[in-house]
Design an enzyme around this catalytic site. Structure first.
Site, PDB file in Angstrom:
ATOM      1  CD  GLN A 133      -2.223   1.626   2.303  1.00 50.01           C
ATOM      2  OE1 GLN A 133      -2.054   0.467   3.546  1.00 50.01           O
ATOM      3  NE2 GLN A 133      -3.276   2.315   2.914  1.00 50.01           N
TER       4      GLN A 133
ATOM      5  CD  GLU B 172      -1.024  11.805  19.469  1.00 48.37           C
ATOM      6  OE1 GLU B 172      -0.700  10.889  18.178  1.00 48.37           O
ATOM      7  OE2 GLU B 172      -0.702  11.250  20.628  1.00 48.37           O
TER       8      GLU B 172
ATOM      9  CD  GLU C 117      -3.938   1.034   7.229  1.00 45.11           C
ATOM     10  OE1 GLU C 117      -4.462   2.484   6.934  1.00 45.11           O
ATOM     11  OE2 GLU C 117      -2.474   0.965   6.739  1.00 45.11           O
TER      12      GLU C 117
ATOM     13  CB  SER D  79       4.737  -2.826   5.383  1.00 39.56           C
ATOM     14  OG  SER D  79       4.335  -2.241   6.180  1.00 39.56           O
TER      15      SER D  79
ATOM     16  CB  SER E  24       2.938   6.981   4.374  1.00 40.72           C
ATOM     17  OG  SER E  24       2.163   6.216   4.881  1.00 40.72           O
TER      18      SER E  24
END
Ligand code: FAD
Length: 414
Positions: free
Chosen positions: A135, A380, A253, A170, A138
């Site tokens: 994936q 967060e 996810e 990953s 990011s």
């Protein structure tokens, strides 16, 4: 909540149990039982090869990606049957780690947005583990705020030309395919100019650079794109509608990651049960018992929270916020548990390798645990989700939401 199997579920469980008993790679059972977060390994065997062989065997017998339709490599099973399978697969499920992103996120995204011919050709080898997917979302400037990404895709005839960089991907180093989120229109607000594709990771111009972690392992990578050509037929969803497509991936996810996060508690309990302190067995020490009791309560809260999600599934409902709660609580718990175990091990805790106490099990767990609190949404971000979607509190302040992406001030552009 009713935890008892219905007669059909009991029959399914018996069938799954019998097949696993007859087919599982038992020679690795002991190693898998000892494996914990940060340290899943097999003595003298390549875990990737063993994982692929187990996945293929399951696929051939109709036990891979159970809830996927049969024509895409699944079994067409119900969500609750999938949960029963996971319960029965037990320690052998640890071999599925390399497939989590492909099965949990890329597959569902392909299923929702790829052309029918692509689904039929790409999904069965993904289900059977013959092909591994990653994936590519990011970036250095787009993590929690994925929509801040800068990798550009520009149209050229019937193709797209991609340039940019991803990070923390990953498994990119052993992946065959990936789903890739790109910016196709920088002149509109950031969520509106994104487009999703899938691509062959061996395409010319794709360079994968593994990142070495504190533990010495390299589980994730930087991925660079230089003039990579992707045919328009590999676009997922409409041009500039990639944000909506990515929501499908991110929702899946949260379901995949949140449903199975480790707490470290069973490992800690087992360790304390056999540990001798200066004044007797650790399990009889008041301080140790108080710590264990606290974590036992938390672990049991997590267990029943996840059973609530399973119970919703069994009634055909969508699970609610249980997985966000599970990930948030278990993520910090595993870090605290690993730290406490290392304290109990004293100086031996800094050692790793086969000669070390429990072969560095808790050290590996501690080094991996911050990643658990970051991957799939940081603590967060989980709190924001729970605050906004569960408690109905006012939303986070998002000042750049309606500003064209290329006019958002950045250090290089202000
Ligand atoms: C083990 C691991 C595996 C990963 N695998 C993949 C992968 O396969 N593919 C992929 O695309 N990505 C992957 N990632 C990346 C992961 O999705 C990001 O690291 C994550 O989304 C956080 O983004 P970031 O690292 O850029 O941190 P940032 O978003 O820069 O966050 C920095 C800090 O700011 C806080 N913060 C940010 N926004 C807010 C807010 N609105 N409110 C309050 N606090 C905020 C964060 O909580 C954090 O503490 C992986 C990460 C890890 C650790």
């Amino acid at each position: 909540m009713n935890f008892d199997d219905t007669p059909q579920e009991a029959a399914f469980r018996a069938e799954a149990r019998a097949w696993i008993a007859a087919n599982a790679p038992r020679q690795y059972e002991a190693d898998l039982r000892k494996s914990s977060l940060g340290r899943v390994g097999l003595e003298g065997a390549d875990i990737l090869e063993v994982a692929k062989a187990w996945q293929k065997k399951k696929a051939d017998a109709g036990w891979a990606c159970l809830h996927w339709p049969k024509e895409y490599g699944g079994r067409g099973a119900s969500p609750i049957e999938r949960v029963i399978w996971q319960q029965e697969e037990g320690v052998y499920g640890k071999l599925s780690a390399v497939f989590i992103i492909g099965h949990g996120m890329c597959g569902p995204t392909m299923m929702a947005f790829a052309a029918e011919a692509h689904k039929r050709s790409y999904l069965p080898p993904l289900a059977s583990g013959e092909k591994i997917w990653c994936q590519l979302f990011s970036e250095p400037a787009g993590g929690s705020d994925v929509a801040g990404l800068r990798t550009r895709a520009e149209r050229r005839g019937g193709d797209w030309i991609v340039n940019g960089q991803k990070i923390w991907t990953s498994g990119a180093h052993y992946s065959d395919y990936g789903i890739l989120l790109t910016r196709t229109d920088p002149a509109v607000p950031k969520h509106k100019g994104l487009t999703m594709f899938f691509l062959d990771m061996k395409s010319p111009g794709v360079e994968v650079r593994p990142i070495r972690q504190a533990s010495g392992a390299s589980d994730f990578n930087e991925v660079y794109f230089t003039d990579v050509v992707i045919p328009d037929s590999q676009r997922l969803g409409a041009v500039d509608d990639g944000w909506n497509v990515s929501l499908t991936t991110l929702m899946n996810e949260r379901m995949s990651i949140g449903a199975g996060v480790a707490t470290g508690f069973p490992e800690l309990f087992e360790f304390c049960a056999s540990l001798m302190l200066e004044d007797g067995p650790a399990i009889e020490d008041r301080n140790v018992r108080a710590k264990l009791a606290n974590w036992a309560v938390k672990a049991s809260g997590l267990k029943y929270t996840s059973l609530r999600a399973i119970s919703a599934l069994s009634k055909g409902e969508r699970p609610g916020p249980e997985n966000s709660i599970g990930k948030l609580v278990a993520g910090s718990m595993v870090q605290d548990v690993a730290m406490y175990a290392l304290d109990l091990q004293g100086a031996a805790g800094v050692m790793s390798g086969p000669e070390a106490e429990l072969a560095g099990r808790f050290q590996a767990m501690l080094l991996r645990s911050p990643g658990t609190r970051v991957e799939g949404g940081t603590d967060e971000i989980m709190r924001n989700i729970i605050a906004e979607r569960v408690l109905g509190l006012p939303g986070d302040i998002r000042v750049d939401k309606d500003v064209p992406f290329n006019q958002i001030p950045t250090r290089g552009r202000a």
